[in-house]
Design an enzyme around this catalytic site. Structure first.
Site, PDB file in Angstrom:
ATOM      1  N   GLY A   1       0.875  -1.156   0.000  1.00  0.00           N
ATOM      2  CA  GLY A   1       0.000   0.000   0.000  1.00  0.00           C
ATOM      3  C   GLY A   1       0.912   1.204   0.000  1.00  0.00           C
ATOM      4  CB  CYS A   2       1.997   3.303  -2.117  1.00  0.00           C
ATOM      5  SG  CYS A   2       2.525   1.666  -2.516  1.00  0.00           S
ATOM      6  N   GLY A   3       1.681   5.783  -0.604  1.00  0.00           N
ATOM      7  CA  GLY A   3       1.300   7.164  -0.802  1.00  0.00           C
ATOM      8  C   GLY A   3       1.910   7.661  -2.095  1.00  0.00           C
TER       9      GLY A   3
ATOM     10  CB  SER B   1       6.034   6.944   0.868  1.00  0.00           C
ATOM     11  OG  SER B   1       4.645   7.201   0.979  1.00  0.00           O
TER      12      SER B   1
ATOM     13  CG  ASN C   1      -2.108   3.290  -3.054  1.00  0.00           C
ATOM     14  OD1 ASN C   1      -1.894   2.180  -2.563  1.00  0.00           O
ATOM     15  ND2 ASN C   1      -3.007   4.128  -2.573  1.00  0.00           N
TER      16      ASN C   1
END
Ligand code: SF4
Ligand code: SF4
Lengths: 397, 506
Positions: free
Chosen positions: A21-23, A188, A214
């Site tokens: 999972g991401c930003g 990120s 993401n």
């Protein structure tokens, strides 16, 4: 930061798909004004809950104006030996214009930091294949067959800076405040099952295309097998790699307009298509039929940077919008921002250094592309119907 | 020379005399002549019983049970009862033994060894009752790429210049396999065509031509051109949605069609364009196709005849070299390929072929899909696969392995009442399906049959959506060839390798 696993995954994790999972964040200045990386860093680092310190990265477009005609290779090496091998390989295939270390702030107590190198490069002219094709082969060759080396990016007048650490650590490590770009992308991550490795962080790049992503595409197997039939080798086992290659295939090789490519990746539902004008129906159904294996399924939101021929930023989410994506435009209509969360924009507003004011903040529709382009503006805001504003003619028989 | 030999019976008709009303309905319903009334009670000749269960289900007193004959043969691990029966039957008739339906040997089913994936945490599953899940498929040829151009001055002016190739839409990834009028009854054919028309899916005509009454369903019928060319005229070629050249069939690779003369009544004779009562045996090979270039010629002749408007495909049995053969077929110009696995059904086939030739469809799909990809051809054509897709789970796995469309036969017949007695070749089907005898055919009510098929496939499609939803996929095209979502749980990891599927737990 994690000072290991620079150019490949640890052995035990190899050949496994990586989930995270991401930003994601990014922005583009329509007038082409270049800004340092501090702003995008701010946009990203505020999305603190979206990362766990196991990987982050940045891509800047427009950072090498003095060398804009050459392919800029950003390469990670485990050691001097692998560097020498790659450099002599590159010398045999073309011309090295400049070869130098990428400046970093490596803490003094790290005993085996990666060697991070930058090479401006021109491949030998060949009749049979284009420079781009040659570069792709070269990059794939290095990444697949040169142990201890990994090409992070290979586009012109752009570069990727990434590694295994928190978003702010990576930004500081690469000193991204020293680079000026008209388009920045940032990422990120929160990987669920691997310790992460430097090369595996985002942005994922191939020539002028960089992707931050993401999500977890459920169509991975279908997309991967489709790409393989066009000669791509999906060796990194990440969704992002697959998305970047799909983009390369549709936009660079098949020359689809970016909007059409976005409609192949996230096509409208059939019952929506069936309510449209005849011409639109023909086009959209043929897109779905022809590119059925390119369709991305499952939750995703992506920001894609692309610079061939005009620098463009594209934001896109899946057809059900199972991952967040929000956009904004500055008061002066010059900067288009995209991020996972609105917090990124608020942060810029509150930061005394920028005090950015936003004319509008909006939530693009599911499966609908935002497209912003240097010199041309915000072409699509992601709120349109699939082919709205397009004057389409169908000449097929 | 036929020499009688008392073969031990498989079945016994048990009639409870207490419950029997002596109505003799069972006698008239038994098309195999196993039952009679001796003026006192119903007596059975168990040697004739095929366990079709028609009598039992028609008996008003529920007095009949068909049971396995308990008499035991001396046990032998190698010479099973089945083998002994084959030898007795053969030494009695001196001929090739016929059989029907699909391979009945208990060979391990690979579909059963495959498990499906589902979403947890990192990606959400989709609820098909609340969200759209799409199952539409484009059948036929697609270009490798589309040619769009953008106006250099106005970027909003886009034109699409690709020439469209023959393809059409169906609403579910399903086709009822080719079963000709002849192998099955008029009523069965009519029910199938009406059902596929209602569902907007496909059915194959089989090699028997098309009865005039069926033309109105032509937009859902793929007609077949087989080696016998039965029933082929220009009207037949031009009035359907696609044409298929039948090279082979899973139940009998290397064989042509067999329609015994007893089934060729005047309706069949007109539709097939052959004399009444003559055996319709199509040649084993097409005598104008001895090599791949001959096939390419026939494909282009059919394309000419149909003015390039409909997809032309080729059906082959799944055999050891299916993959290169399939590539040759696509290079020869075919817009779709159908592959029929070794469990595929038939109305009549030599038993020895049915039970021993060909390969499982699961392996054939995997290798054909892979090979076409290596050649960069896969996405341009439609891959239809059948040969024992028994229920929706098999369909889903077939698609995940690489098929576009599943081809289904037996489940349709079972939905109509078939009890899988494997006697279709005798033309005596007591359920009115695999027969041409008017008194049997009329047992099959077209409306009921049609609705049962509609129900069946509707249910399959709902199950398909349920599974897609659980996998977090909202459109069937993202399942196709998505082997990542399959895991193998069987005993032979080599199979997992060939399928390019990981083992469960990996
Ligand atoms: S159908 Fe049933 S009740 Fe009628 S005669 Fe046969 S066994 Fe007896
Ligand atoms: S179709 Fe009729 S004859 Fe054939 S297996 Fe089924 S019940 Fe038996």
């Amino acid at each position: 930061m994690n000072w290991k696993n620079y150019t490949s995954l640890p052995k035990i994790f190899q050949n496994q798909r990586i989930f995270d999972g991401c930003g994601i964040s990014g922005y583009l200045n329509i007038d082409g004004k270049r800004e340092s990386g501090t702003k995008v860093k701010d946009m990203l680092c505020i999305l603190h809950d979206r990362e766990n310190g196991l990987g982050a990265g940045y891509a800047g477009y427009g950072i090498y104006p003095d060398y804009k005609d050459y392919y800029a290779l950003h390469i990670l090496f485990d050691d001097e030996k692998s560097k020498e091998k790659v450099i002599s390989y590159l010398e045999s295939m073309g011309y090295i214009i400049l070869s130098e270390p990428i400046p970093t702030k490596t803490p003094s107590n790290v005993d085996n930091p990666p060697i991070i190198w930058r090479i401006f490069y021109e491949p030998k002219k060949m009749k049979s294949i284009s420079d781009d094709e040659q570069m792709i082969e070269l990059v794939m060759q290095i990444n697949a067959n040169f142990d201890g080396a990994f090409v992070m990016s290979s586009g012109k007048n752009m570069g990727v800076f990434k590694g295994n650490g928190w978003s702010y650590e990576i930004a500081d490590f690469y000193k991204i405040e020293d680079y000026k770009a008209y388009m920045w992308l940032a990422h990120s991550r929160f990987p669920t099952n691997t310790p992460g490795w430097w090369g595996g962080a985002h942005p994922f790049n191939l020539l002028g295309t960089s992707v931050v992503h993401n999500g977890e595409i459920t169509s991975y197997g279908t997309n991967k097998r489709y790409l393989e039939s066009f000669g791509y080798k999906c060796t990194l086992f990440t969704d992002t790699e697959v998305i970047a290659y799909l983009f390369d295939l549709l936009v660079r090789k098949h020359k689809l307009p970016i909007l059409i490519a976005s409609l192949a990746l996230a096509p409208p539902l059939f019952n929506e298509i069936e309510r449209m004008d005849k011409e639109f129906q023909i086009a959209l159904k043929n897109i779905r039929a022809t590119y059925r294996s390119a369709m991305l399924n499952g939750p995703f939101s992506i920001i894609v940077g692309h610079n061939d021929p005009i620098p463009t930023m594209i934001g896109l989410s899946d057809r059900k919008k199972l991952r967040p994506l929000v956009a904004a435009i500055s008061n002066d209509d010059n900067t288009v921002y995209i991020s996972s969360e609105e917090a990124s924009f608020k942060r810029l507003k509150l930061n005394a250094e920028f005090c950015d004011e936003f004319k509008e903040i909006w939530h693009p529709k599911s499966g609908t592309a935002i497209i912003a382009r240097v010199g041309q503006g915000l072409l699509r805001n992601g709120l349109e119907k699939p082919l709205e504003k397009i004057k389409l003619s169908v000449m097929g028989g | 020379m036929s020499i009688e030999h008392n073969i031990p019976n498989y079945f016994r008709v048990k009639i409870e005399s207490d419950h029997c009303k002596k109505c003799k309905r069972c006698v008239s319903h038994c098309s195999y002549g196993a039952l009679s009334f001796n003026n006192e009670k119903i007596i059975s000749d168990d040697s004739k019983c095929v366990a079709c269960n028609r009598c039992a289900s028609m008996c008003p007193g529920k007095a009949i049970k068909i049971v396995k004959d308990e008499s035991c043969l001396p046990p032998h691990g190698n010479y099973s009862r089945r083998i002994r029966n084959i030898i007795w039957a053969q030494s009695g008739t001196g001929g090739v033994l016929l059989s029907a339906t699909g391979n009945d040997r208990p060979i391990r089913n690979i579909f059963d060894d495959l498990l499906l994936d589902a979403c947890q945490v990192t990606n959400p599953s989709i609820d098909p009752l609340r969200e759209t899940i799409e199952t539409k498929v484009f059948f036929g040829r697609k270009p490798q790429k589309l040619d769009f151009t953008t106006d250099p001055i106005d970027p909003n002016k886009i034109s699409l210049k690709t020439e469209f190739l023959p393809h059409f839409e169906i609403d579910m990834p399903l086709m009822v396999g080719h079963m000709s009028l002849g192998s099955i009854s008029y009523n069965a054919c009519m029910a199938i065509y009406q059902a596929v028309n209602e569902l907007n899916i496909l059915a194959g005509s089989g090699e028997g031509g098309l009865h005039p009454d069926f033309y109105e369903y032509g937009k859902n019928i793929i007609t077949e051109v087989a080696s016998g060319r039965f029933g082929v005229d220009i009207k037949y070629l031009q009035n359907t949605v696609g044409l298929e050249i039948k090279i082979g069939q899973g139940a009998k690779p290397g064989h042509g069609g067999h329609l015994p003369g007893e089934k060729v009544n005047s309706m069949i004779s007109q539709t097939r364009m052959i004399p009444k009562g003559s055996d319709a045996l199509s040649p084993y090979p097409h005598h104008d196709i001895y090599s791949i270039e001959d096939l390419a010629q026939l494909i282009s002749a059919l394309k000419e005849a149909t003015r390039y408007k409909v997809p032309i495909g080729v059906k082959i049995a799944a055999v050891h070299n299916s993959a290169p053969i399939a590539v040759g077929i696509v290079r020869g110009g075919a817009d779709f390929i159908s592959i029929d696995g070794f469990r595929g059904g038939t109305g009549a086939a030599p038993r020895i072929i049915r039970d021993h030739a060909g390969i499982p469809i699961e392996l054939a799909i995997a290798s054909v899909d892979q090979r076409l990809r290596q050649e960069g051809l896969r996405d341009q054509v439609t891959l239809v696969a059948g040969g024992s897709i028994r229920y929706s789970a098999d369909l889903i796995k077939a698609i995940a392995l690489g098929a576009d469309v599943g081809m289904v036969g037996m489940p349709v017949l079972i939905a109509l009442g078939c009890r899988v007695c494997q006697q279709c070749f005798r033309g005596l089907c007591s359920w009115g399906i695999a027969t041409q005898k008017p008194y049997l055919v009329k047992r099959l009510d077209i409306d009921v049959a049609r609705n049962r098929i509609i129900n069946l496939f509707h249910a399959w499609n709902e199950e398909l959506k349920e599974i897609l939803g659980a996998m977090g996929i909202d459109s069937i095209e993202s399942l196709r060839s998505n082997r990542d979502r399959l895991r193998y749980i069987g005993p032979n990891p080599r199979i997992a390798d060939i399928l390019n599927v990981k083992h469960a737990g990996e």
